[in-house]
Each structure stands twice: as C-alpha cells, then as structure tokens.
Design a protein around this motif. Sequence first.
Motif, PDB file in Angstrom:
ATOM      1  N   LEU A   1       0.830  -1.205   0.000  1.00 44.62           N
ATOM      2  CA  LEU A   1       0.000   0.000   0.000  1.00 44.62           C
ATOM      3  C   LEU A   1       0.865   1.256   0.000  1.00 44.62           C
ATOM      4  CD1 LEU A   1      -2.700   1.418   0.157  1.00 44.62           C
ATOM      5  CD2 LEU A   1      -2.773   0.932   2.614  1.00 44.62           C
ATOM      6  N   LEU A   2       1.872   1.275   0.857  1.00 43.31           N
ATOM      7  CA  LEU A   2       2.773   2.426   0.923  1.00 43.31           C
ATOM      8  C   LEU A   2       3.490   2.637  -0.411  1.00 43.31           C
ATOM      9  CD1 LEU A   2       4.294   4.654   2.431  1.00 43.31           C
ATOM     10  CD2 LEU A   2       5.850   2.892   3.320  1.00 43.31           C
ATOM     11  N   ALA A   3       3.986   1.556  -1.002  1.00 45.53           N
ATOM     12  CA  ALA A   3       4.711   1.661  -2.269  1.00 45.53           C
ATOM     13  C   ALA A   3       3.808   2.138  -3.394  1.00 45.53           C
ATOM     14  CB  ALA A   3       5.345   0.318  -2.623  1.00 45.53           C
ATOM     15  N   ALA A   4       2.572   1.646  -3.423  1.00 43.93           N
ATOM     16  CA  ALA A   4       1.632   2.053  -4.475  1.00 43.93           C
ATOM     17  C   ALA A   4       1.383   3.555  -4.417  1.00 43.93           C
ATOM     18  CB  ALA A   4       0.319   1.284  -4.330  1.00 43.93           C
ATOM     19  N   LEU A   5       1.229   4.082  -3.220  1.00 43.10           N
ATOM     20  CA  LEU A   5       1.005   5.520  -3.067  1.00 43.10           C
ATOM     21  C   LEU A   5       2.262   6.314  -3.395  1.00 43.10           C
ATOM     22  CD1 LEU A   5      -1.052   5.429   0.256  1.00 43.10           C
ATOM     23  CD2 LEU A   5      -1.937   6.066  -1.999  1.00 43.10           C
ATOM     24  N   ALA A   6       3.421   5.855  -2.882  1.00 38.52           N
ATOM     25  CA  ALA A   6       4.677   6.593  -3.070  1.00 38.52           C
ATOM     26  C   ALA A   6       5.126   6.608  -4.525  1.00 38.52           C
ATOM     27  CB  ALA A   6       5.769   5.997  -2.195  1.00 38.52           C
ATOM     28  N   GLN A   7       4.753   5.608  -5.290  1.00 36.93           N
ATOM     29  CA  GLN A   7       5.120   5.551  -6.704  1.00 36.93           C
ATOM     30  C   GLN A   7       4.220   6.439  -7.566  1.00 36.93           C
ATOM     31  OE1 GLN A   7       4.925   1.246  -6.951  1.00 36.93           O
ATOM     32  NE2 GLN A   7       7.126   1.098  -7.299  1.00 36.93           N
TER      33      GLN A   7
ATOM     34  N   GLN B   1       1.114  12.549  -5.453  1.00 40.77           N
ATOM     35  CA  GLN B   1       0.064  13.533  -5.745  1.00 40.77           C
ATOM     36  C   GLN B   1      -1.175  12.938  -6.430  1.00 40.77           C
ATOM     37  OE1 GLN B   1       0.425  15.911  -3.738  1.00 40.77           O
ATOM     38  NE2 GLN B   1       0.588  17.710  -5.030  1.00 40.77           N
ATOM     39  N   ARG B   2      -1.149  11.653  -6.744  1.00 40.03           N
ATOM     40  CA  ARG B   2      -2.355  11.058  -7.319  1.00 40.03           C
ATOM     41  C   ARG B   2      -3.270  10.594  -6.197  1.00 40.03           C
ATOM     42  NH1 ARG B   2      -3.237   5.524 -10.962  1.00 40.03           N
ATOM     43  NH2 ARG B   2      -5.471   5.436 -10.583  1.00 40.03           N
ATOM     44  N   ALA B   3      -4.515  10.999  -6.248  1.00 37.59           N
ATOM     45  CA  ALA B   3      -5.494  10.586  -5.247  1.00 37.59           C
ATOM     46  C   ALA B   3      -6.119   9.259  -5.667  1.00 37.59           C
ATOM     47  CB  ALA B   3      -6.570  11.649  -5.088  1.00 37.59           C
TER      48      ALA B   3
ATOM     49  N   LEU C   1       9.700   9.888  11.788  1.00 35.07           N
ATOM     50  CA  LEU C   1       9.365  10.761  10.668  1.00 35.07           C
ATOM     51  C   LEU C   1       8.504  11.913  11.181  1.00 35.07           C
ATOM     52  CD1 LEU C   1       9.970  10.744   7.610  1.00 35.07           C
ATOM     53  CD2 LEU C   1       7.664   9.835   7.260  1.00 35.07           C
ATOM     54  N   LYS C   2       8.933  13.144  10.912  1.00 30.87           N
ATOM     55  CA  LYS C   2       8.295  14.319  11.500  1.00 30.87           C
ATOM     56  C   LYS C   2       7.124  14.852  10.677  1.00 30.87           C
ATOM     57  CE  LYS C   2      11.265  14.292  14.842  1.00 30.87           C
ATOM     58  NZ  LYS C   2      10.873  13.803  16.184  1.00 30.87           N
ATOM     59  N   TYR C   3       6.813  14.206   9.596  1.00 31.30           N
ATOM     60  CA  TYR C   3       5.682  14.643   8.786  1.00 31.30           C
ATOM     61  C   TYR C   3       4.871  13.426   8.333  1.00 31.30           C
ATOM     62  CZ  TYR C   3       8.655  13.222   4.850  1.00 31.30           C
ATOM     63  OH  TYR C   3       9.446  12.510   3.984  1.00 31.30           O
ATOM     64  N   ASN C   4       3.676  13.663   7.860  1.00 33.24           N
ATOM     65  CA  ASN C   4       2.792  12.588   7.423  1.00 33.24           C
ATOM     66  C   ASN C   4       2.673  12.627   5.901  1.00 33.24           C
ATOM     67  OD1 ASN C   4       0.781  10.679   7.016  1.00 33.24           O
ATOM     68  ND2 ASN C   4      -0.868  12.100   7.541  1.00 33.24           N
ATOM     69  N   PRO C   5       3.350  11.718   5.178  1.00 25.87           N
ATOM     70  CA  PRO C   5       3.323  11.769   3.721  1.00 25.87           C
ATOM     71  C   PRO C   5       2.036  11.223   3.099  1.00 25.87           C
ATOM     72  CG  PRO C   5       4.632   9.913   4.420  1.00 25.87           C
ATOM     73  CD  PRO C   5       4.237  10.648   5.674  1.00 25.87           C
ATOM     74  N   ILE C   6       1.241  10.497   3.878  1.00 22.80           N
ATOM     75  CA  ILE C   6      -0.010   9.941   3.346  1.00 22.80           C
ATOM     76  C   ILE C   6      -1.161  10.841   3.775  1.00 22.80           C
ATOM     77  CG2 ILE C   6      -1.546   7.953   3.263  1.00 22.80           C
ATOM     78  CD1 ILE C   6       0.817   6.176   3.863  1.00 22.80           C
ATOM     79  N   GLN C   7      -1.677  11.591   2.838  1.00 25.51           N
ATOM     80  CA  GLN C   7      -2.725  12.559   3.115  1.00 25.51           C
ATOM     81  C   GLN C   7      -4.103  11.989   2.802  1.00 25.51           C
ATOM     82  OE1 GLN C   7      -1.881  15.790   4.373  1.00 25.51           O
ATOM     83  NE2 GLN C   7       0.047  14.676   4.600  1.00 25.51           N
TER      84      GLN C   7
ATOM     85  N   LYS D   1      -3.693  10.052  -0.837  1.00 23.43           N
ATOM     86  CA  LYS D   1      -2.630  10.337  -1.789  1.00 23.43           C
ATOM     87  C   LYS D   1      -1.326  10.524  -1.029  1.00 23.43           C
ATOM     88  CE  LYS D   1      -3.012  15.414  -2.008  1.00 23.43           C
ATOM     89  NZ  LYS D   1      -3.241  16.564  -2.909  1.00 23.43           N
ATOM     90  N   PHE D   2      -0.218  10.358  -1.743  1.00 24.35           N
ATOM     91  CA  PHE D   2       1.117  10.566  -1.184  1.00 24.35           C
ATOM     92  C   PHE D   2       1.535  11.984  -1.525  1.00 24.35           C
ATOM     93  CE2 PHE D   2       5.620  10.040  -0.460  1.00 24.35           C
ATOM     94  CZ  PHE D   2       5.686   9.040   0.504  1.00 24.35           C
TER      95      PHE D   2
END
Length: 238
Positions: A165-171, A174-176, A214-220, A228-229
């Motif tokens: 799931l993380l990889a799919a979003l990170a790849q 900005q795509r929702a 990690l000081k921020y949340n990359p999964i919005q 989206k990532f």
Amino acid sequence: MSRLQVLIVDDEWNMRNLLRIYLMKEGFQIKEASTGQEALTLVQTHSFDVIILDVMMPDMDGWQVCKRIRELVKTPVLFLSARTETKDKITGLDIGADDYLTKPFDSEELLARIFSLIRRSVMNQAEIPQPSRVLRFPNLMISPEAREVRICDDLVEFTQKEFDLLAALAQNVQRAFTREELVERLWGYDFEGEFRVVDTHIKNIREKMHSAGLKYNPIQTVWGVGYKFHISGDADEK
C-alpha cells in the motif's frame, strides 16, 4: 496437462475429507496436512497452486503458518475459517493471505475463489518486470525491489500489505486513489471484504512512521475520495 495442486491444512479430518472429495471431483490433485508443521514440511518439498488454510489448529495457528509460508513461497493462500469477525479477515489478509472465506461455505463459491487466485497468480508471474528505482523523500527511503523502508536511515518493518500500500502511493505522488482502487491493486477485483480495510492499514503505516521518527505525514487523506502521497514544503529535511 498436469493437474492443479492444492494443499489442504486443517486439523479436522471431516473438513479435510469434505474438501478432498469435492476438489478431486473438480480435477485437483490434493495433499493434506493436519498440523502447521506438517504443512510447512509439505510446502518445502512440494509445489502447490493454492493452499487452503484453517486458522484454529493445535500446534501453531493459521496466522503463524501463513507467515512462515510467506517466507518460503508466493503460493496463493486462502484462509477457510469459522472465525467470522472482520478483524480476523483483516488479520489474515494483512499477514499475507490472498483471500478469506468463512465456514460454513458454499462449495461453488470456494471453487470460484480458488480459480480466481490461480488466474491472478498466473497473471502476476507473466507480467514483464519493470525497472525498479529507489524512492527518496525527506528522511524516508522506499525500495520496491528490496521491499525495504528506511526512516532516518533506520530500517522499519511493515507487513506485506502495508508495504504494498505504501509503495503504491509513493510511486504515484500527488495522485489521489479511492479506497476501491487501492483494494483492487492489493487484493484484486474480486475482493469481497470491506473497503475500510485500507483505513486500518493506513493508520498502521502512519503510526509506524511516526514511531520511527518521521516528522511529517506523507499519506494525506483526500476527503470524499481516499488517499494520496504528498510531501509538503514543511517536511523536515534534516
């Protein structure tokens, strides 16, 4: 043409016998295991097209067996269990199973799910490998090929589905994605569980990232859509 191979893992003889009789009529070659250890031995010495696995067994439960199987092979695993709660289904899928069906079950549905898993497995094996690249973000590195995530240079452990799931979003920065799209990517079009399983995985991923520093949340969260990532300008890049 060789017959499809199915491993049935269940401590109840009556259930193994029922499954064996039905699946042999459909042309499958069957092997059986009444314990988790017996199943693991067979997995290491034979090649199977599908593994049907019970959860509640005496020596080691189905969760443990599934985790061990995933360390050995990529054979599709179908949990067939009397445990009907949604959290049990999520647990099974999260640790690496490909499908989850509850007892009592309809024999035609079981057969349909088995063939679906086999088709999906064949399609995955036939896919042409795409060049893999390491994804780098502030204090975050994701390697799809090595299936590793590093935060602040430290390796962080994720379950199979969490990583996928993380990889799919990170790849796809900005795509929702809708929950339905993510479920289709991770579990296939014929998944019959709750789409909210995605929310559970996202929550776990966020918690692990935060605990790792990690000081921020990359999964919005994209309200009304899904996730989206996204890396904002406020991300800590130290």
